[in-house]
Design an enzyme around this catalytic site. Structure first.
Site, mmCIF file in Angstrom:
data_model
loop_
_atom_site.group_PDB
_atom_site.id
_atom_site.type_symbol
_atom_site.label_atom_id
_atom_site.label_comp_id
_atom_site.label_asym_id
_atom_site.label_seq_id
_atom_site.Cartn_x
_atom_site.Cartn_y
_atom_site.Cartn_z
ATOM 1 N N ASP A 45 0.825 -1.200 0.000
ATOM 2 C CA ASP A 45 0.000 0.000 0.000
ATOM 3 C C ASP A 45 0.865 1.259 0.000
ATOM 4 O O ASP A 45 2.084 1.206 0.303
ATOM 5 C CB ASP A 45 -0.897 -0.033 1.257
ATOM 6 C CG ASP A 45 -2.195 0.746 1.079
ATOM 7 O OD1 ASP A 45 -2.297 1.531 0.122
ATOM 8 O OD2 ASP A 45 -3.096 0.579 1.927
ATOM 9 N N ASP B 285 -10.690 2.468 -3.475
ATOM 10 C CA ASP B 285 -11.227 2.273 -2.129
ATOM 11 C C ASP B 285 -12.746 2.349 -2.152
ATOM 12 O O ASP B 285 -13.401 2.049 -1.161
ATOM 13 C CB ASP B 285 -10.682 3.336 -1.168
ATOM 14 C CG ASP B 285 -9.354 2.908 -0.578
ATOM 15 O OD1 ASP B 285 -8.958 1.750 -0.785
ATOM 16 O OD2 ASP B 285 -8.709 3.739 0.091
#
Ligand code: DGJ
Length: 728
Positions: A464, A534
């Site tokens: 990430d 997301d």
């Protein structure tokens, strides 16, 4: 002005047919590029488009006048137009005068190359311009090697990867534009005279706002399966710039690293290699461009492009930071029962002095939090084996928090500007490590290496990145090299990723950056897939995935079924709709399966089994976008076809229900007109009530010319179907 242009054009044409000229045509099965290298000095791009043969070149010169352009134009001497390169030489001279030194063909294991070597007539500067036709694809890429053949430093102010003329006409620029949770919307813009600049300045999440990829139509507004379209994408992870410069007669795409605030010092003997710009040309509209990039991506531009992806459960939206051994084990057992193959533990598992319970601390402290996981990662990989799934783990290794043991020990390891307080991100304490520094590169490498050495059974890593490059200062780089920071950061990142790949070639690694901030071929060579967004709301995902598919293949597109109401948009969607959307990409689940109803569990088990049946077609097949969600035609539809077209998978969704509305017919471009297909409903909500078309047969000709009528299945809000069509 016009007179000047035509004089120049005829001069160029004369050069092009001069006796000393060497003409090169480099081809793929459907495309060609033609380059002329005159022994008397100049080099030109003559053509890029549908395939031609070597003996077509003379004809090209006979009838075309406004295409030919210099191969790699220089700043400062004998040029008042766009430039590919600009440098300051050791004596302060701001010009180059590049002439052809040699040209020739070669090959490497993955393609055929054409290389033109240019040298400055007076100063020790050499530029090699490369074109590479990738074997078995319709992609030709271009890049350059810039070498300082002298001893004293040269300052590079501009160093492009591609300087590509395109046919000026009724051109439209198609590109992906977005933001957090709204990635990759499609913009279609008629190209005005002047300049359109797509550039990224985030430094880290360099595909978020404008993806480093463009399509350019040559003959009017963009169509899916017809029309001439150029496509190009830059293989660079850092800041980039793509400029489309147009006048009445000319159109040029100039692409490369964003040179703003990025002057690079080229030392004596040093070579700077610009990133590749991969291109294609299609006579089959945008669809042809997408399919060409998808094929190339699977063969060359991402990891394990021929290996089917596992169906996974990710813990993030199910439990967020609330990690514990029993919950992780329960999730593993539950995903296995549904037919899943992999469990990924997301954020929240680490931190000793500072436990990671939210976004305010602990990045950098990659030791397991034994309060949450007393048996460490080992006990999780063992549990995964017992529960019949593989195990994956989340890391964000390029970052630290001010509240971390790492920062306390190495405050000089973060990017920071002299005499200024560090800018902080997520949680009010997140900072970015300085990957220009080799010691930091070793540390970032060791995060993966240590995890893997201690837990060789880890099968998957989610990598990430949730911050931007805000502070342009490195304690490692000398004062006169601070402007190289973004370039050197990404050179450092590449080194780290390459080291990881060399040691762990089989590891599956997901590229995530607050969702889709790094969906770019600049990262993909080291990654298997990316997290699209997301935003897991299936409704909006249809738009995000549609846009993303313009350049990136389904095999790399992580798409997860999440809870309803959706955590980001609060929208409620049917469980089946959520599955039908996630099954377009690499299917995953991102909710707590313990909270599913019995009916949802039964449906999920059937849908996962169906996905396994179609997985090779979705992940390795050819995409046909049929009805765009952006056109607001009530429904949206797309299809994947196996390479021999014996299997088709069709997805259709009602996005905009109105009572008594007409549901458009879906014509299946991509179906084989000579085949007869049998239809199967893959995901009926009630197994005993498949859609009315289930079991029926239909010829490819009818599918192509008349199409599928899905009124009965799509006539309600957020109705959806996934159909498999198998040739008999
Ligand atoms: C941002 C990612 O995009 C999410 O999927 C999740 O992994 C969080 N970070 C965790 O902090």
């Amino acid at each position: 002005m016009k007179i000047f242009y035509s004089l120049l054009t005829s001069a160029l044409s004369l050069f092009a047919i001069s006796a000393s000229a060497q003409h090169y045509v480099l081809s793929t099965p459907k495309t060609s590029i033609a380059v002329t290298a005159n022994q008397d000095g100049n080099a030109y791009i003559q053509y890029y488009g549908a395939k031609i043969e070597q003996n077509d070149i003379q004809g090209l010169f006979n009838v075309r006048s406004n295409f030919t352009r210099p191969l790699y134009p220089q700043h400062g001497y004998n040029n008042n137009k766009e430039e590919a390169i600009s440098a300051i030489l050791p004596d302060g001279n701001t010009s180059l005068d590049l002439a052809v030194a040699s040209a020739g063909r070669s090959s490497d294991p993955t393609g055929q190359l054409l290389v033109v070597t240019l040298k400055d007539k007076v100063y020790p500067v050499q530029v090699k311009v490369y074109f590479k036709a990738y074997n078995g694809t319709d992609i030709i890429s271009t890049w350059s090697d810039i070498t300082n053949l002298g001893k004293r430093d040269i300052k590079l102010n501009r160093y492009c990867s591609a300087f590509m003329p395109l046919q000026r006409g009724d051109n439209y620029l198609v590109h992906m534009h977005g933001a957090w949770a709204a990635e990759n919307e499609i913009d279609n813009t008629p190209v005005p005279n002047g300049e359109i600049v797509l550039a990224e300045k985030d430094g880290m999440r360099t595909a978020w706002v404008n993806n480093p990829s463009i399509m350019m139509t040559l003959d009017g507004s963009p169509r899916e399966e017809s029309g001439q379209v150029f496509g190009g994408t830059l293989l660079w992870s850092g800041n980039y710039k793509i400029r489309c410069v147009a006048s009445n007669r000319r159109l040029t795409v100039i692409a490369g690293i964003n040179e703003d605030n990025s002057q690079y010092t080229l030392e004596g003997g040093e070579t700077f290699t610009t990133p590749e710009f991969a291109m294609t040309f299609s006579n089959e509209g945008k669809g042809g461009v997408s399919r060409a990039f998808h094929t190339w991506a699977r063969k060359y531009a991402l990891q394990h492009g021929d290996r089917l992806r596992d169906i996974l459960l990710n813990s993030w939206e199910g439990v967020y930071f609330d990690i514990s051994q029993p919950k992780m084990e329960e999730m593993m057992a539950n995903v296995h029962k549904l037919g899943g193959e992999l469990f990924v533990m997301d954020d929240g598992w680490f931190g000793n002095k500072y436990p990671r319970n939210n976004g305010t601390s602990s990045l950098g402290d990659w030791t397991v939090d034994t309060r949450k996981l007393p048996g460490g990662i080992k006990s999780l990989t063992e549990a995964a084996k017992r529960h019949g799934v593989k195990f994956g783990i989340w890391i964000e290794p390029e970052m630290a928090n001010i509240k971390s043991e790492l920062y306390e020990k190495h405050p000089d390891w973060i990017l920071q500007v002299k005499n200024r307080k560090p800018t902080v991100g997520r949680g009010g304490t997140q900072v970015l490590l300085d990957l220009c520094n080799p010691k930091v590169q070793d540390f970032v490498y060791s995060v993966t290496d240590n995890l893997m050495k201690e837990n060789p059974d880890i099968a998957y890593i989610k990598w990430d990145c949730n911050f931007s490059l805000m502070d342009w200062g490195s304690t490692y780089l000398p004062a006169d090299r601070q402007s190289e920071l973004n370039v050197r950061y990404h050179m450092g990142l590449r080194k780290v990723l390459q080291r990881i790949r060399t040691k762990y070639p089989d590891l599956v690694i997901q590229c995530c950056a607050s969702g889709g901030g790094r969906i770019s071929y600049g990262f993909l060579p080291w990654f298997d897939e990316f997290w699209c967004s997301d935003n897991t709301d299936a409704f909006q995902r249809l738009f995000i995935q549609w846009g993303t598919s313009h350049f990136y293949p389904a095999i790399a597109m992580a798409a997860h079924v999440s809870a309803s109401p959706n955590h980001q948009t609060k929208r409620e969607t049917p469980f089946k709709f959520r599955f039908d959307v996630a099954m377009q990409g690499r299917l995953g689940i991102e909710l707590d399966p313990a909270k599913m109803s019995n009916q949802e569990r039964e449906f999920a088990t059937r849908a996962i089994a169906s996905y396994k049946e179609i997985r090779p077609v979705v992940q390795l097949g050819d995409l046909y976008r049929l009805i765009s969600p952006f056109e607001h035609k009530c429904i949206s539809a797309l299809m994947y076809a196996s390479p021999d077209k014996s299997k088709l998978v069709v997805y259709a969704y009602n996005l905009n229900y109105l009572y008594y509305q007409g549901v458009p017919t879906i014509k299946l471009t991509g179906a084989d007109e000579n085949k007869v297909y049998r239809i199967k409903d893959l995901t009926p909500w009630d197994a005993s009530k498949p859609c009315p078309l289930n079991g029926k047969t239909v010829s490819g000709r009818v599918l192509h010319n008349s199409g599928l009528q899905l009124d009965a299945s799509l006539n309600s809000p957020m109705a959806s179907v996934v159909l498999e069509l198998v040739a008999e």
